[in-house]
Design an enzyme around this catalytic site. Structure first.
Site, PDB file in Angstrom:
ATOM      1  N   LYS A   1     -44.510 -70.135  12.442  1.00 57.16           N
ATOM      2  CA  LYS A   1     -43.414 -70.690  11.661  1.00 57.16           C
ATOM      3  C   LYS A   1     -43.689 -72.163  11.311  1.00 57.16           C
ATOM      4  O   LYS A   1     -44.588 -72.782  11.894  1.00 57.16           O
ATOM      5  CB  LYS A   1     -42.116 -70.526  12.463  1.00 57.16           C
TER       6      LYS A   1
ATOM      7  N   TYR B   1     -35.802 -61.648   6.809  1.00 56.10           N
ATOM      8  CA  TYR B   1     -34.735 -61.711   7.819  1.00 56.10           C
ATOM      9  C   TYR B   1     -33.456 -60.979   7.392  1.00 56.10           C
ATOM     10  O   TYR B   1     -32.370 -61.338   7.836  1.00 56.10           O
ATOM     11  CB  TYR B   1     -34.456 -63.172   8.165  1.00 56.10           C
TER      12      TYR B   1
ATOM     13  N   PHE C   1     -26.290 -67.835  12.573  1.00 54.50           N
ATOM     14  CA  PHE C   1     -27.513 -68.644  12.487  1.00 54.50           C
ATOM     15  C   PHE C   1     -28.335 -68.369  11.226  1.00 54.50           C
ATOM     16  O   PHE C   1     -29.331 -69.044  10.972  1.00 54.50           O
ATOM     17  CB  PHE C   1     -28.387 -68.440  13.743  1.00 54.50           C
TER      18      PHE C   1
ATOM     19  N   ARG D   1     -45.533 -59.107  20.952  1.00 54.32           N
ATOM     20  CA  ARG D   1     -44.193 -59.592  21.324  1.00 54.32           C
ATOM     21  C   ARG D   1     -44.209 -60.128  22.761  1.00 54.32           C
ATOM     22  O   ARG D   1     -43.592 -61.141  23.072  1.00 54.32           O
ATOM     23  CB  ARG D   1     -43.157 -58.456  21.226  1.00 54.32           C
TER      24      ARG D   1
ATOM     25  N   THR E   1     -37.052 -64.703  22.753  1.00 56.50           N
ATOM     26  CA  THR E   1     -36.579 -65.584  21.676  1.00 56.50           C
ATOM     27  C   THR E   1     -36.162 -66.952  22.213  1.00 56.50           C
ATOM     28  O   THR E   1     -36.473 -67.982  21.618  1.00 56.50           O
ATOM     29  CB  THR E   1     -35.382 -64.909  20.956  1.00 56.50           C
TER      30      THR E   1
ATOM     31  N   ARG F   1     -44.104 -68.922  23.450  1.00 61.39           N
ATOM     32  CA  ARG F   1     -42.840 -69.668  23.362  1.00 61.39           C
ATOM     33  C   ARG F   1     -42.582 -70.494  24.619  1.00 61.39           C
ATOM     34  O   ARG F   1     -42.051 -71.599  24.535  1.00 61.39           O
ATOM     35  CB  ARG F   1     -41.688 -68.705  23.060  1.00 61.39           C
TER      36      ARG F   1
ATOM     37  N   ASN G   1     -38.699 -71.777  17.375  1.00 59.59           N
ATOM     38  CA  ASN G   1     -39.469 -71.169  18.474  1.00 59.59           C
ATOM     39  C   ASN G   1     -40.873 -70.745  18.052  1.00 59.59           C
ATOM     40  O   ASN G   1     -41.448 -69.817  18.577  1.00 59.59           O
ATOM     41  CB  ASN G   1     -38.666 -70.013  19.086  1.00 59.59           C
TER      42      ASN G   1
ATOM     43  N   HIS H   1     -43.181 -65.795  14.867  1.00 60.78           N
ATOM     44  CA  HIS H   1     -42.490 -64.537  14.598  1.00 60.78           C
ATOM     45  C   HIS H   1     -43.453 -63.387  14.831  1.00 60.78           C
ATOM     46  O   HIS H   1     -44.630 -63.495  14.510  1.00 60.78           O
ATOM     47  CB  HIS H   1     -42.017 -64.475  13.129  1.00 60.78           C
TER      48      HIS H   1
ATOM     49  N   GLU I   1     -42.512 -55.798   6.981  1.00 60.16           N
ATOM     50  CA  GLU I   1     -42.823 -57.230   6.935  1.00 60.16           C
ATOM     51  C   GLU I   1     -44.221 -57.492   6.363  1.00 60.16           C
ATOM     52  O   GLU I   1     -44.409 -58.444   5.606  1.00 60.16           O
ATOM     53  CB  GLU I   1     -42.667 -57.843   8.337  1.00 60.16           C
TER      54      GLU I   1
HETATM   55  N1  UDP Z   1     -32.400 -67.481  15.851  1.00 56.45           N
HETATM   56  C1  UDP Z   1     -31.544 -68.568  15.962  1.00 56.45           C
HETATM   57  N2  UDP Z   1     -30.429 -68.442  16.740  1.00 56.45           N
HETATM   58  C2  UDP Z   1     -30.114 -67.304  17.418  1.00 56.45           C
HETATM   59  C3  UDP Z   1     -30.980 -66.204  17.297  1.00 56.45           C
HETATM   60  C4  UDP Z   1     -32.115 -66.317  16.505  1.00 56.45           C
HETATM   61  O1  UDP Z   1     -31.787 -69.608  15.358  1.00 56.45           O
HETATM   62  O2  UDP Z   1     -29.078 -67.259  18.105  1.00 56.45           O
HETATM   63  C5  UDP Z   1     -33.600 -67.583  15.002  1.00 56.45           C
HETATM   64  C6  UDP Z   1     -34.881 -67.797  15.805  1.00 56.45           C
HETATM   65  O3  UDP Z   1     -35.761 -68.611  15.026  1.00 56.45           O
HETATM   66  C7  UDP Z   1     -35.396 -66.375  15.929  1.00 56.45           C
HETATM   67  C8  UDP Z   1     -35.031 -65.793  14.555  1.00 56.45           C
HETATM   68  O4  UDP Z   1     -33.755 -66.373  14.272  1.00 56.45           O
HETATM   69  O5  UDP Z   1     -36.778 -66.334  16.194  1.00 56.45           O
HETATM   70  C9  UDP Z   1     -34.920 -64.290  14.490  1.00 56.45           C
HETATM   71  O6  UDP Z   1     -34.087 -63.837  15.541  1.00 56.45           O
HETATM   72  P1  UDP Z   1     -34.459 -62.562  16.423  1.00 56.45           P
HETATM   73  O7  UDP Z   1     -33.287 -62.247  17.271  1.00 56.45           O
HETATM   74  O8  UDP Z   1     -34.993 -61.493  15.523  1.00 56.45           O
HETATM   75  O9  UDP Z   1     -35.594 -63.131  17.384  1.00 56.45           O
HETATM   76  P2  UDP Z   1     -37.176 -62.877  17.434  1.00 56.45           P
HETATM   77  O10 UDP Z   1     -37.421 -61.489  16.962  1.00 56.45           O
HETATM   78  O11 UDP Z   1     -37.819 -63.928  16.567  1.00 56.45           O
HETATM   79  O12 UDP Z   1     -37.527 -63.077  18.886  1.00 56.45           O
HETATM   80 MG    MG Z   2     -36.751 -60.442  15.313  1.00 55.24          MG
END
Ligand code: UDP
Ligand code: MG
Length: 152
Positions: A10, A50, A58, A86, A92, A103, A113, A116, A127
């Site tokens: 990112k 997204y 968010f 992952r 996350t 992370r 974070n 992705h 994607e």
């Molecule tokens: N995010 C955020 N606040 C939240 C949850 C997610 O800003 O409460 C952002 C964060 O950058 C995250 C992205 O949105 O990586 C996508 O969220 P997801 O739950 O899909 O997490 P990921 O798959 O990236 O672990």
């Molecule tokens: Mg996700």
């Protein structure tokens, strides 16, 4: 069976000069990079990427974040790569991420974070198609290496 997943470093990861370190982790693990580019995501790309989060509190900041600077988009291939990548990324929330994950090592914020990674085969396929055309993926470069090393 070999799988493909979509990984993005990112904008915060790019800005913090972590491209090499993050790519190295996937290379050293044994995954094959079959697609790689630096690009500034358009609003349309970010919204497609997204779409599952549309309407969440968010979401507007997430779109702003992902379009705020270049990302490194990658397709990597290998055994169980979707789940394993992952696991290598960590949860996350960096404070919930296991020690030694990307992370945990590089991020302090749930929002910013660093990385992705697709969370399922269906997400991976969807994607990858947002960021790459099929002809941009170099799946068959083992044959190429054979030619280079053996001079055939
Ligand atoms: N995010 C955020 N606040 C939240 C949850 C997610 O800003 O409460 C952002 C964060 O950058 C995250 C992205 O949105 O990586 C996508 O969220 P997801 O739950 O899909 O997490 P990921 O798959 O990236 O672990
Ligand atoms: Mg996700």
């Amino acid at each position: 069976m070999a799988e493909r997943t979509f990984i993005a470093i990112k904008p915060d990861g790019v800005k913090r000069n972590l491209i090499g370190k993050i790519i190295t982790r996937f290379e050293e693990k044994g995954y094959k990079i079959i697609g790689l580019k630096l690009l500034l995501p358009t609003l349309e790309m970010a919204e497609k990427h997204y779409e599952e989060h549309k309407g969440k509190p968010f979401y507007p900041r997430l779109i702003e974040y992902i379009t705020s600077g270049p990302i490194v988009a990658m397709v990597i291939e290998g055994c169980n790569v979707i789940a394993e990548a992952r696991r290598m990324m960590g949860a996350t929330k960096p404070e919930a991420a296991e020690a030694g994950t990307i992370r945990f090592d590089y991020a302090v914020s749930q929002e910013y974070n660093i990385i992705h990674g697709s969370d399922s085969p269906a997400s991976a396929e969807r994607e990858i198609a947002i960021y790459f055309k099929e002809e941009e993926l170099c799946s068959d470069w083992n044959t190429m290496l054979e030619i280079v090393t053996n001079g055939k």
